[in-house]
Design a protein around this motif. Structure first.
Motif, PDB file in Angstrom:
ATOM      1  N   GLN A  93       0.837  -1.203   0.000  1.00  0.00           N
ATOM      2  CA  GLN A  93       0.000   0.000   0.000  1.00  0.00           C
ATOM      3  C   GLN A  93       0.874   1.256   0.000  1.00  0.00           C
ATOM      4  O   GLN A  93       0.557   2.247  -0.663  1.00  0.00           O
ATOM      5  CB  GLN A  93      -0.923   0.006   1.217  1.00  0.00           C
ATOM      6  N   ILE A  94       1.968   1.206   0.737  1.00  0.00           N
ATOM      7  CA  ILE A  94       2.902   2.333   0.760  1.00  0.00           C
ATOM      8  C   ILE A  94       3.530   2.524  -0.613  1.00  0.00           C
ATOM      9  O   ILE A  94       3.656   3.655  -1.110  1.00  0.00           O
ATOM     10  CB  ILE A  94       3.994   2.100   1.831  1.00  0.00           C
ATOM     11  N   GLN A  95       3.903   1.417  -1.256  1.00  0.00           N
ATOM     12  CA  GLN A  95       4.481   1.486  -2.594  1.00  0.00           C
ATOM     13  C   GLN A  95       3.510   2.117  -3.590  1.00  0.00           C
ATOM     14  O   GLN A  95       3.914   2.873  -4.481  1.00  0.00           O
ATOM     15  CB  GLN A  95       4.855   0.078  -3.071  1.00  0.00           C
ATOM     16  N   GLN A  96       2.231   1.836  -3.436  1.00  0.00           N
ATOM     17  CA  GLN A  96       1.220   2.414  -4.324  1.00  0.00           C
ATOM     18  C   GLN A  96       1.145   3.933  -4.162  1.00  0.00           C
ATOM     19  O   GLN A  96       0.921   4.667  -5.133  1.00  0.00           O
ATOM     20  CB  GLN A  96      -0.145   1.776  -4.040  1.00  0.00           C
ATOM     21  N   ILE A  97       1.370   4.403  -2.941  1.00  0.00           N
ATOM     22  CA  ILE A  97       1.414   5.856  -2.714  1.00  0.00           C
ATOM     23  C   ILE A  97       2.633   6.448  -3.416  1.00  0.00           C
ATOM     24  O   ILE A  97       2.543   7.505  -4.061  1.00  0.00           O
ATOM     25  CB  ILE A  97       1.438   6.161  -1.198  1.00  0.00           C
ATOM     26  N   PHE A  98       3.768   5.776  -3.335  1.00  0.00           N
ATOM     27  CA  PHE A  98       4.970   6.251  -4.028  1.00  0.00           C
ATOM     28  C   PHE A  98       4.717   6.389  -5.528  1.00  0.00           C
ATOM     29  O   PHE A  98       5.163   7.359  -6.166  1.00  0.00           O
ATOM     30  CB  PHE A  98       6.138   5.271  -3.820  1.00  0.00           C
ATOM     31  N   GLN A  99       4.014   5.407  -6.087  1.00  0.00           N
ATOM     32  CA  GLN A  99       3.793   5.361  -7.534  1.00  0.00           C
ATOM     33  C   GLN A  99       3.004   6.565  -8.051  1.00  0.00           C
ATOM     34  O   GLN A  99       3.040   6.861  -9.245  1.00  0.00           O
ATOM     35  CB  GLN A  99       3.043   4.074  -7.904  1.00  0.00           C
ATOM     36  N   ARG A 100       2.309   7.266  -7.189  1.00  0.00           N
ATOM     37  CA  ARG A 100       1.558   8.449  -7.612  1.00  0.00           C
ATOM     38  C   ARG A 100       2.494   9.585  -8.024  1.00  0.00           C
ATOM     39  O   ARG A 100       2.088  10.519  -8.713  1.00  0.00           O
ATOM     40  CB  ARG A 100       0.654   8.937  -6.476  1.00  0.00           C
ATOM     41  N   TYR A 101       3.745   9.501  -7.580  1.00  0.00           N
ATOM     42  CA  TYR A 101       4.676  10.601  -7.809  1.00  0.00           C
ATOM     43  C   TYR A 101       5.833  10.240  -8.736  1.00  0.00           C
ATOM     44  O   TYR A 101       6.392  11.105  -9.403  1.00  0.00           O
ATOM     45  CB  TYR A 101       5.233  11.091  -6.458  1.00  0.00           C
ATOM     46  N   THR A 102       6.213   8.963  -8.753  1.00  0.00           N
ATOM     47  CA  THR A 102       7.329   8.548  -9.608  1.00  0.00           C
ATOM     48  C   THR A 102       7.316   7.032  -9.783  1.00  0.00           C
ATOM     49  O   THR A 102       6.805   6.311  -8.917  1.00  0.00           O
ATOM     50  CB  THR A 102       8.686   8.974  -9.004  1.00  0.00           C
ATOM     51  N   SER A 103       7.870   6.591 -10.890  1.00  0.00           N
ATOM     52  CA  SER A 103       8.039   5.149 -11.107  1.00  0.00           C
ATOM     53  C   SER A 103       9.479   4.735 -10.825  1.00  0.00           C
ATOM     54  O   SER A 103       9.815   3.557 -10.888  1.00  0.00           O
ATOM     55  CB  SER A 103       7.671   4.784 -12.550  1.00  0.00           C
ATOM     56  N   ILE A 104      10.314   5.732 -10.500  1.00  0.00           N
ATOM     57  CA  ILE A 104      11.729   5.451 -10.219  1.00  0.00           C
ATOM     58  C   ILE A 104      11.861   5.231  -8.716  1.00  0.00           C
ATOM     59  O   ILE A 104      12.137   6.160  -7.937  1.00  0.00           O
ATOM     60  CB  ILE A 104      12.637   6.600 -10.696  1.00  0.00           C
ATOM     61  N   ILE A 105      11.638   3.992  -8.300  1.00  0.00           N
ATOM     62  CA  ILE A 105      11.591   3.629  -6.890  1.00  0.00           C
ATOM     63  C   ILE A 105      12.526   2.452  -6.639  1.00  0.00           C
ATOM     64  O   ILE A 105      12.512   1.462  -7.367  1.00  0.00           O
ATOM     65  CB  ILE A 105      10.159   3.237  -6.472  1.00  0.00           C
ATOM     66  N   GLU A 106      13.330   2.548  -5.618  1.00  0.00           N
ATOM     67  CA  GLU A 106      14.231   1.457  -5.219  1.00  0.00           C
ATOM     68  C   GLU A 106      13.900   1.027  -3.787  1.00  0.00           C
ATOM     69  O   GLU A 106      14.357   1.644  -2.827  1.00  0.00           O
ATOM     70  CB  GLU A 106      15.696   1.889  -5.296  1.00  0.00           C
ATOM     71  N   PRO A 107      13.103  -0.020  -3.623  1.00  0.00           N
ATOM     72  CA  PRO A 107      12.810  -0.499  -2.261  1.00  0.00           C
ATOM     73  C   PRO A 107      14.060  -1.132  -1.655  1.00  0.00           C
ATOM     74  O   PRO A 107      14.751  -1.911  -2.315  1.00  0.00           O
ATOM     75  CB  PRO A 107      11.712  -1.548  -2.486  1.00  0.00           C
ATOM     76  N   LEU A 108      14.361  -0.775  -0.413  1.00  0.00           N
ATOM     77  CA  LEU A 108      15.490  -1.372   0.283  1.00  0.00           C
ATOM     78  C   LEU A 108      15.025  -2.508   1.188  1.00  0.00           C
ATOM     79  O   LEU A 108      15.760  -3.455   1.444  1.00  0.00           O
ATOM     80  CB  LEU A 108      16.227  -0.317   1.111  1.00  0.00           C
ATOM     81  N   SER A 109      13.821  -2.397   1.686  1.00  0.00           N
ATOM     82  CA  SER A 109      13.188  -3.405   2.524  1.00  0.00           C
ATOM     83  C   SER A 109      11.707  -3.069   2.551  1.00  0.00           C
ATOM     84  O   SER A 109      11.254  -2.183   1.816  1.00  0.00           O
ATOM     85  CB  SER A 109      13.784  -3.400   3.941  1.00  0.00           C
ATOM     86  N   LEU A 110      10.940  -3.738   3.394  1.00  0.00           N
ATOM     87  CA  LEU A 110       9.507  -3.453   3.455  1.00  0.00           C
ATOM     88  C   LEU A 110       9.222  -2.042   3.961  1.00  0.00           C
ATOM     89  O   LEU A 110       8.168  -1.476   3.666  1.00  0.00           O
ATOM     90  CB  LEU A 110       8.798  -4.467   4.369  1.00  0.00           C
ATOM     91  N   ILE A 130       6.784  17.261  -2.170  1.00  0.00           N
ATOM     92  CA  ILE A 130       6.404  15.904  -2.552  1.00  0.00           C
ATOM     93  C   ILE A 130       6.594  14.959  -1.361  1.00  0.00           C
ATOM     94  O   ILE A 130       5.724  14.120  -1.069  1.00  0.00           O
ATOM     95  CB  ILE A 130       7.232  15.422  -3.758  1.00  0.00           C
ATOM     96  N   ALA A 131       7.721  15.095  -0.665  1.00  0.00           N
ATOM     97  CA  ALA A 131       7.978  14.257   0.513  1.00  0.00           C
ATOM     98  C   ALA A 131       6.914  14.493   1.582  1.00  0.00           C
ATOM     99  O   ALA A 131       6.421  13.545   2.207  1.00  0.00           O
ATOM    100  CB  ALA A 131       9.371  14.548   1.074  1.00  0.00           C
ATOM    101  N   GLU A 132       6.549  15.749   1.782  1.00  0.00           N
ATOM    102  CA  GLU A 132       5.505  16.064   2.764  1.00  0.00           C
ATOM    103  C   GLU A 132       4.178  15.452   2.352  1.00  0.00           C
ATOM    104  O   GLU A 132       3.433  14.915   3.194  1.00  0.00           O
ATOM    105  CB  GLU A 132       5.370  17.578   2.916  1.00  0.00           C
ATOM    106  N   ALA A 133       3.869  15.503   1.059  1.00  0.00           N
ATOM    107  CA  ALA A 133       2.606  14.945   0.556  1.00  0.00           C
ATOM    108  C   ALA A 133       2.578  13.429   0.734  1.00  0.00           C
ATOM    109  O   ALA A 133       1.538  12.854   1.097  1.00  0.00           O
ATOM    110  CB  ALA A 133       2.412  15.317  -0.906  1.00  0.00           C
ATOM    111  N   ILE A 134       3.697  12.771   0.472  1.00  0.00           N
ATOM    112  CA  ILE A 134       3.771  11.322   0.636  1.00  0.00           C
ATOM    113  C   ILE A 134       3.558  10.940   2.091  1.00  0.00           C
ATOM    114  O   ILE A 134       2.773  10.038   2.412  1.00  0.00           O
ATOM    115  CB  ILE A 134       5.129  10.793   0.127  1.00  0.00           C
ATOM    116  N   ARG A 135       4.234  11.637   2.982  1.00  0.00           N
ATOM    117  CA  ARG A 135       4.100  11.338   4.403  1.00  0.00           C
ATOM    118  C   ARG A 135       2.677  11.591   4.881  1.00  0.00           C
ATOM    119  O   ARG A 135       2.141  10.818   5.697  1.00  0.00           O
ATOM    120  CB  ARG A 135       5.103  12.171   5.207  1.00  0.00           C
TER     121      ARG A 135
END
Length: 361
Positions: A93-110, A130-135
């Motif tokens: 679910q968190i990853q889906q929130i990230f996807q709203r802003y960019t597809s360039i995502i590197e997960p390090l762990s859960l 953007i960081a504030e919006a994600i949080r």
């Protein structure tokens, strides 16, 4: 030498969930609020903590600490065995929130990831906003808090996310990078552990500014390959990209010794702690895979002349006995040299596993 930035300076965000597993458990069970909570293995079975909340951290608890030691430090600790399926679901679910802003995502762990938002047009292309919006979205939709670091360099974004925890963020604008790095303590650089930090201090290196005043040859002489990274980071150089398709091929732990050793039996006793930490990392990253699925094991030794050697073997699965056997075999390569580092690792299986195993087995 100063960091150089062009008009196309990258905008990198590092998002780090605050005591993720424990926070999910507290969300699911509100009665845990205000109490010391940890997610980990049984103290009767030499389990370790995956994470703990801030109430527990006041007692000196931290991830990878043995559950037995944690109970001694905090007798009122509420120790939960964990629910990896739930944590993975929330992570998605968190990853889906990230996807709203960019597809360039590197997960390090859960619970943490790098995001490259250089080309994101939302919020006026402001990485800070953007960081504030994600949080805010993570809190509004999932009722969990996250901390963020924003910087033009990958390693700085990771450092920044830890500077205003919990539930905060820290921004290092391009024009402030040089000054920030100059004053940055070397112990905050990823990869600088207790032993390396102690050696740096003994040589008179406390900050990145101290490294900049030295010369590369000296740094390489004392720290080998890692010395190049210390040198680069201290000069504001980090050209690593966000690895979108990053697939973890192995997972391991290692221990740089305070004193070089040449005793095999002593080295074997050190495997106890390394093996428990390895199981902890396997659980943290691949909690739905049984240990019998990790069949290719490896042992690494680094000698006092900074050369190193690795021995790998395909087995029936992760057991301490296999690592002890590998250590005995690789020890013959020592040739009277002393050992300054011991590491163990497993290769991650490619096939998907449908079988579920208790997280702490």
């Amino acid at each position: 030498m100063t960091a150089s930035f062009s008009s196309s300076t990258r905008k990198i965000i590092h998002i780090d969930m605050d005591c993720f597993y424990a926070s999910v458990e507290m969300r699911e069970n509100p009665s845990l609020a205000g109490k010391p909570v940890a997610v980990g293995g049984s103290p009767d079975e030499r389990g370790v903590l995956a994470t703990c909340n801030y109430e527990a951290r006041k007692f000196g608890l931290h991830s990878a600490m043995s559950s037995q030691q944690a109970i001694k430090k905090c007798p009122n600790l509420i120790l939960i065995s964990g629910n990896m399926a739930l944590y993975r679901s929330v992570s998605q679910q968190i990853q889906q929130i990230f996807q709203r802003y960019t597809s360039i995502i590197e997960p390090l762990s859960l619970d943490e990831a790098f995001l490259d938002v250089t080309d994101c047009e939302q919020h006026f292309n402001s990485a800070t906003w953007i960081a504030e919006a994600i949080r805010k979205s993570i809190w509004d939709e999932l009722h969990l808090t996250a901390s963020a670091g924003v910087a033009p360099l990958k390693f700085l974004a990771k450092i920044a996310s830890d500077l205003n925890k919990p539930n905060g963020q820290f921004v290092i604008p391009p024009e402030q990078v040089d000054d920030f790095i100059h004053r940055l303590e070397l112990k905050k650089i990823p990869g600088v552990g207790k032993v390396t930090h102690k050696k740096l201090l003994a040589l008179g290196f406390k900050t990145c500014g101290d490294i900049k005043r030295s010369d590369l040859a000296t740094i390489l002489q004392h720290f080998g390959k890692f010395g190049q990274r210390l040198w680069d980071f201290s000069h504001g150089i980090d050209n690593r990209k966000i690895e979108v398709n990053r697939v973890r091929k192995s997972i391991g732990v290692e221990n740089t010794l305070l004193v070089d050793i040449d005793d095999l039996h002593l080295a074997q006793t050190m495997l106890d702690e390394l093996f428990e930490k390895l199981k902890f990392r396997i659980m943290r990253n691949f909690g739905d895979k049984p240990l019998t699925d990790f069949k290719k094991l490896g042992v690494k030794l680094k000698f006092d002349d900074f050369t190193q050697t690795t021995l790998e073997k395909t087995t029936e699965g992760v057991t301490k006995a296999y690592f002890v056997d590998l250590l005995s075999q690789i020890w013959e390569r020592r040739e009277n040299r002393k050992i300054r580092l011991i590491g163990i690792s497993v290769q991650v299986p490619e096939q998907k596993v449908t079988k579920q195993l208790n997280l702490w087995d």
